[in-house]
Structures are given as C-alpha cells and as structure tokens.
Design a protein around this motif. Structure first.
Motif, mmCIF file in Angstrom:
data_model
loop_
_atom_site.group_PDB
_atom_site.id
_atom_site.type_symbol
_atom_site.label_atom_id
_atom_site.label_comp_id
_atom_site.label_asym_id
_atom_site.label_seq_id
_atom_site.Cartn_x
_atom_site.Cartn_y
_atom_site.Cartn_z
ATOM 1 N N LEU A 20 49.326 -74.878 -49.911
ATOM 2 C CA LEU A 20 50.223 -74.157 -50.813
ATOM 3 C C LEU A 20 51.650 -74.678 -50.718
ATOM 4 N N GLN A 21 52.115 -74.888 -49.488
ATOM 5 C CA GLN A 21 53.476 -75.357 -49.290
ATOM 6 C C GLN A 21 53.672 -76.706 -49.969
ATOM 7 N N THR A 22 52.685 -77.577 -49.846
ATOM 8 C CA THR A 22 52.784 -78.900 -50.462
ATOM 9 C C THR A 22 52.772 -78.804 -51.980
ATOM 10 N N ILE B 140 44.509 -70.075 -54.512
ATOM 11 C CA ILE B 140 43.442 -70.734 -53.747
ATOM 12 C C ILE B 140 42.433 -69.707 -53.250
ATOM 13 N N GLY B 141 41.162 -70.007 -53.506
ATOM 14 C CA GLY B 141 40.087 -69.188 -52.976
ATOM 15 C C GLY B 141 39.307 -69.985 -51.938
ATOM 16 N N ALA C 189 40.574 -63.393 -57.026
ATOM 17 C CA ALA C 189 41.232 -62.346 -56.251
ATOM 18 C C ALA C 189 42.664 -62.747 -55.919
ATOM 19 N N ALA C 190 42.884 -64.050 -55.652
ATOM 20 C CA ALA C 190 44.241 -64.556 -55.389
ATOM 21 C C ALA C 190 45.112 -64.414 -56.635
ATOM 22 N N THR D 82 48.934 -67.735 -53.966
ATOM 23 C CA THR D 82 48.557 -67.213 -52.653
ATOM 24 C C THR D 82 47.110 -67.615 -52.355
ATOM 25 N N VAL D 83 46.625 -67.242 -51.190
ATOM 26 C CA VAL D 83 45.272 -67.586 -50.757
ATOM 27 C C VAL D 83 44.488 -66.305 -50.499
ATOM 28 N N ARG D 84 43.227 -66.305 -50.915
ATOM 29 C CA ARG D 84 42.337 -65.210 -50.566
ATOM 30 C C ARG D 84 41.007 -65.788 -50.093
ATOM 31 N N PHE D 85 40.468 -65.153 -49.055
ATOM 32 C CA PHE D 85 39.163 -65.562 -48.541
ATOM 33 C C PHE D 85 38.082 -64.660 -49.132
ATOM 34 N N PHE D 86 36.916 -65.238 -49.317
ATOM 35 C CA PHE D 86 35.802 -64.480 -49.886
ATOM 36 C C PHE D 86 35.414 -63.333 -48.966
#
Length: 320
Positions: free
Chosen positions: A2-4, A22-23, A47-48, A55-59
């Motif tokens: 994400l930062q990149t 990002i998922g 979900a993200a 942002t990032v979300r995990f399943f």
C-alpha cells in the motif's frame, strides 16, 4: 505494498496519485484450490472498498456466510414475488377525535417457513438487489385495487391510501407512466392515492422530481414527504415541490416531553407546513401526551400505535 502504491507517479511532468484496496486470504499447505483462494481474496477486497478504500482486509469466513445468506434471500424474494407471498397491512391515519381519514399501506412478507417477516428484514436487501422495483409496483397496484373495491362503499369511499415509493422506483424513467397505467388498469380514483417520498429521493435530482410530481398531480395524485426533518431539506426546494403533505418523523414525536429540542423541531415543522398551506401529519404517536401536544400546536392528523397497529385488511375494515 500500500505504501508503495500510494507514492506519486510522474507523468508528463505532473504528479499523479493512486490508491489500492487489497484483499488477502491466508492458507497453509494445499487444502484450498487456487480458485478458492482467489474468490476469498476477491471478497476481502470488496470488504476493503466498503471500509473506505486504500486499505487491506483479510478474508473472514463470515464474509462468505454473508454472501451466501444474501444470495438465498434474493432467491426467496424472487419466489415470494412469483408466488404472491407478500401482504399489505394498513395503519390508520386519524384526526384528533379519532376519525379515520385514510391509511398507510405497509408491506409484510408471509414466508412459508418463517412466518410473517417485517419489512426491515428484507426491504434493504430488495433495494440493494433491484427487486424493490417490482415489489414496489406490486404494492402500488394492490393499494389501487383496494381503493377501487372501496369505491362503492360509503364507509370507505373517501379514505386515502398512502404508498411508500423508494428512490430507486421513483427515479425510473417511466415511473409516471407506470403510475398512470396502474390507475387506468385498476380504475382507482387518483385523488385518493398519496405517494410518500423520502427527502433523499426528492433531492437526488430536484428538477426531475418536480417534473414527475407535477405530471402526476395534473392527474390528481397527491404527494407526501416522509420522515421530514431527518434529511437535508432546503426551504427553497420545499417551496418549489408540489407537496400536499409533510410527515413529521417519529424520532421527533417519540421525544416529545422528553427532549425539548425535538418538541421544538416538531412545532417548527407544523408551523412551517401550515404557513405554506401544506397538510401535516405526525407518525409514531404512541401516548396521549404526544397527541395532546400535537393538537395544541395545530397538527391536524396523527398516525401511530396510540390509534392502532398496522393490520390486515379484514381487521382494518372491521374497525368501521
């Protein structure tokens, strides 16, 4: 990652910025196929996005359970339409001396396995899936058929029926023609039909809204603004909209005698409507003190549990 991805990119001497949702899905060994992992990551990505993007979300297995439940509910709703499982309940609208002037029609779902389901449990999903349009059409047609059945009965002939119209239904390009077709097909008197619109539906496209309302008002159809006071109403729009009625939201009525501010809002809405020559009705009236306050401040009509719950048509007609 994400930062990149958030770092600026220079194109033609101009800086451009991007973001990513990002998922991700965790796995160990080869218990899951690549297709399964991709589907899970895809759900996590949405979900993200729902969480605000970038942002990032995990399943989470609950995500799949939610998707499955929604899919089953949509199938059930389609079956409910084809098998005519929906019912209309009628909640009376009255003057302060108890005289019934009409009713609001409220949809219920008589599910073969779950019994009577209230609208809060299925209407939001119907809106999300697009099924609110055919469901809303069924409500409109059924209400107009009821008006026609009452036409020759002196006890009911003058009653008005209020029908809720969703924003999605109202903003269909052929909505005006749909209403006209229903009135022609059923033979109902247009002046006894009142369409209730929310502030969000009205203000989505003001010019389109005014045009549609004026076209139907030439036929005699009436309009009420539902849940008034909870949205972003502009007084300039209010004076342009061809409204017949304002409905004070029950959140203000409920707090009459509890919160001074809510009582003042209700009083202000009543005064404004009366000054504009618009009928005003209060919903959610549950106590005698609320009713007395509304009468004292010149609100002529009420609706709520103090006068009666929503009920099937047979029970509603027995009241007379």
């Amino acid at each position: 990652m994400l930062q990149t991805l958030n770092e600026p990119c220079v194109l033609n001497a101009c800086q451009h910025y991007s973001s990513a949702s990002i998922g991700a899905s965790l796995f160990s060994g080869q218990q899951k196929t690549i297709d399964e992992l991709m589907k899970q990551s895809d759900l996590a990505m949405y979900a993200a996005k729902t969480a605000g993007r970038n942002t990032v979300r995990f399943f989470d297995p609950n995500m799949q359970a939610t998707i499955t439940a929604h899919a089953l509910l949509e199938d059930d709703l389609r079956r409910a339409l084809s098998e005519r499982q929906f019912r209309l309940h009628f909640q009376k609208q009255v003057t302060h001396d108890g005289r019934v002037v009409g009713a609001e029609v409220l949809i219920r779902w008589l599910h073969p396995g779950r019994g009577l389901i209230p609208p809060g449990e299925f209407v939001p999903h119907a809106e999300e899936s697009g099924l609110i349009e055919p469901i809303g059409q069924w409500v409109l047609e059924t209400a107009c058929e009821q008006l026609k059945r009452w036409e020759g009965n002196l006890r009911f002939a003058s009653l008005r029926l209020a029908v809720n119209v969703s924003a999605r239904q109202f903003h269909q390009s052929d909505f005006v023609q749909q209403v006209r077709d229903v009135l022609k097909r059923t033979g109902a008197q247009p002046n006894l039909l009142k369409l209730e619109l929310t502030e969000s539906a009205v203000l989505t496209n003001v010019e389109e809204t005014i045009n549609k309302m004026n076209l139907l008002k030439t036929d005699g159809v009436q309009f009420s603004m539902d849940d008034f006071g909870t949205g972003q109403s502009s007084l300039s729009y209010l004076t342009r909209l061809p409204l017949d009625q304002l409905k004070i939201d029950q959140s203000f009525v409920r707090n009459i005698g509890i919160r001074r501010e809510d009582a003042l809002i209700a009083q202000t809405i009543i005064g404004m409507a009366n000054n504009l020559g618009i009928e005003v009705i209060a919903e959610g009236v549950e106590t005698e003190s609320q009713r007395a306050f509304l009468e004292q401040h010149d609100c002529p009509l009420c609706q709520g549990y103090l006068f009666g719950h929503p009920m099937p048509i047979e029970e509603f007609e027995r009241l007379f």
